[in-house]
Motif scaffolding. Sequence first.
Motif, PDB file in Angstrom:
ATOM      1  N   GLY A 119       0.802  -1.221   0.000  1.00  0.00           N
ATOM      2  CA  GLY A 119       0.000   0.000   0.000  1.00  0.00           C
ATOM      3  C   GLY A 119       0.829   1.261   0.000  1.00  0.00           C
ATOM      4  N   ILE A 120       2.167   1.144  -0.025  1.00  0.00           N
ATOM      5  CA  ILE A 120       2.994   2.343  -0.128  1.00  0.00           C
ATOM      6  C   ILE A 120       2.723   2.974  -1.486  1.00  0.00           C
ATOM      7  CG2 ILE A 120       5.356   3.224  -0.298  1.00  0.00           C
ATOM      8  CD1 ILE A 120       6.142   1.181   1.835  1.00  0.00           C
ATOM      9  N   ARG A 121       2.436   4.254  -1.484  1.00  0.00           N
ATOM     10  CA  ARG A 121       1.983   4.944  -2.688  1.00  0.00           C
ATOM     11  C   ARG A 121       3.125   5.623  -3.427  1.00  0.00           C
ATOM     12  NH1 ARG A 121      -3.020   8.062   0.257  1.00  0.00           N
ATOM     13  NH2 ARG A 121      -4.166   6.192   0.886  1.00  0.00           N
ATOM     14  N   ALA A 122       3.160   5.408  -4.727  1.00  0.00           N
ATOM     15  CA  ALA A 122       4.150   6.083  -5.585  1.00  0.00           C
ATOM     16  C   ALA A 122       3.604   7.452  -5.979  1.00  0.00           C
ATOM     17  CB  ALA A 122       4.412   5.242  -6.828  1.00  0.00           C
TER      18      ALA A 122
ATOM     19  N   ALA B 261      14.639 -12.770   2.031  1.00  0.00           N
ATOM     20  CA  ALA B 261      13.264 -13.006   1.594  1.00  0.00           C
ATOM     21  C   ALA B 261      12.500 -13.714   2.709  1.00  0.00           C
ATOM     22  CB  ALA B 261      13.247 -13.841   0.327  1.00  0.00           C
ATOM     23  N   GLY B 262      11.288 -13.256   2.946  1.00  0.00           N
ATOM     24  CA  GLY B 262      10.452 -13.824   4.000  1.00  0.00           C
ATOM     25  C   GLY B 262      10.477 -13.017   5.284  1.00  0.00           C
ATOM     26  N   ASP B 263      11.503 -12.162   5.457  1.00  0.00           N
ATOM     27  CA  ASP B 263      11.560 -11.309   6.652  1.00  0.00           C
ATOM     28  C   ASP B 263      10.520 -10.206   6.545  1.00  0.00           C
ATOM     29  OD1 ASP B 263      13.676 -12.762   7.680  1.00  0.00           O
ATOM     30  OD2 ASP B 263      15.206 -11.275   7.155  1.00  0.00           O
ATOM     31  N   LYS B 264       9.912  -9.874   7.670  1.00  0.00           N
ATOM     32  CA  LYS B 264       8.956  -8.771   7.730  1.00  0.00           C
ATOM     33  C   LYS B 264       9.709  -7.547   8.241  1.00  0.00           C
ATOM     34  CE  LYS B 264       4.566  -9.218   8.366  1.00  0.00           C
ATOM     35  NZ  LYS B 264       3.210  -9.425   8.844  1.00  0.00           N
ATOM     36  N   VAL B 265       9.620  -6.449   7.498  1.00  0.00           N
ATOM     37  CA  VAL B 265      10.306  -5.211   7.851  1.00  0.00           C
ATOM     38  C   VAL B 265       9.296  -4.068   7.890  1.00  0.00           C
ATOM     39  CG1 VAL B 265      12.520  -5.970   6.890  1.00  0.00           C
ATOM     40  CG2 VAL B 265      10.908  -4.713   5.449  1.00  0.00           C
TER      41      VAL B 265
ATOM     42  N   ASP C 280       3.829   3.706   9.873  1.00  0.00           N
ATOM     43  CA  ASP C 280       4.715   2.548   9.809  1.00  0.00           C
ATOM     44  C   ASP C 280       3.999   1.477   9.007  1.00  0.00           C
ATOM     45  OD1 ASP C 280       6.572   3.838  11.427  1.00  0.00           O
ATOM     46  OD2 ASP C 280       5.746   2.988  13.264  1.00  0.00           O
ATOM     47  N   ILE C 281       4.608   1.051   7.905  1.00  0.00           N
ATOM     48  CA  ILE C 281       3.982   0.081   7.014  1.00  0.00           C
ATOM     49  C   ILE C 281       4.834  -1.179   6.960  1.00  0.00           C
ATOM     50  CG2 ILE C 281       3.214  -0.368   4.654  1.00  0.00           C
ATOM     51  CD1 ILE C 281       2.618   2.622   4.407  1.00  0.00           C
ATOM     52  N   SER C 282       4.233  -2.309   7.300  1.00  0.00           N
ATOM     53  CA  SER C 282       4.940  -3.590   7.289  1.00  0.00           C
ATOM     54  C   SER C 282       4.970  -4.165   5.883  1.00  0.00           C
ATOM     55  CB  SER C 282       4.243  -4.589   8.213  1.00  0.00           C
ATOM     56  OG  SER C 282       4.365  -4.165   9.544  1.00  0.00           O
ATOM     57  N   VAL C 283       6.126  -4.729   5.536  1.00  0.00           N
ATOM     58  CA  VAL C 283       6.323  -5.346   4.228  1.00  0.00           C
ATOM     59  C   VAL C 283       7.059  -6.663   4.443  1.00  0.00           C
ATOM     60  CG1 VAL C 283       7.468  -5.115   1.980  1.00  0.00           C
ATOM     61  CG2 VAL C 283       6.478  -3.107   3.072  1.00  0.00           C
TER      62      VAL C 283
END
Length: 92
Positions: A17-20, A62-66, A78-81
């Motif tokens: 959902g991070i907006r460009a 890959a697979g880590d949540k940041v 704060d947006i989790s990816v």
Amino acid sequence: MLFRSNTRPGSPIAKSGIRAANKQVRAGFRLYPVGGDILVGFQGQDINSPGELATEIDHYKAGDKVTFNVLRDNQKLDISVTLTETPPPSTR
């Protein structure tokens, strides 16, 4: 502080959902992206350049949540990816 000028469709960033940027403005002879989120941090640490962000992301797999820290409409979010492998470049 970084501006998201584009986002690859289907990427973890796009899915989060991070907006460009969604518009451009002209200043002199240059066009600048505007709108969208401003990336101000990663995992709670300030980010000031694309290289700095890449260096920080390299500490994860890959697979880590940041967490990306963004400024949207004058509010800090704060947006989790969840990171994924970067696909190889197209060989067309």
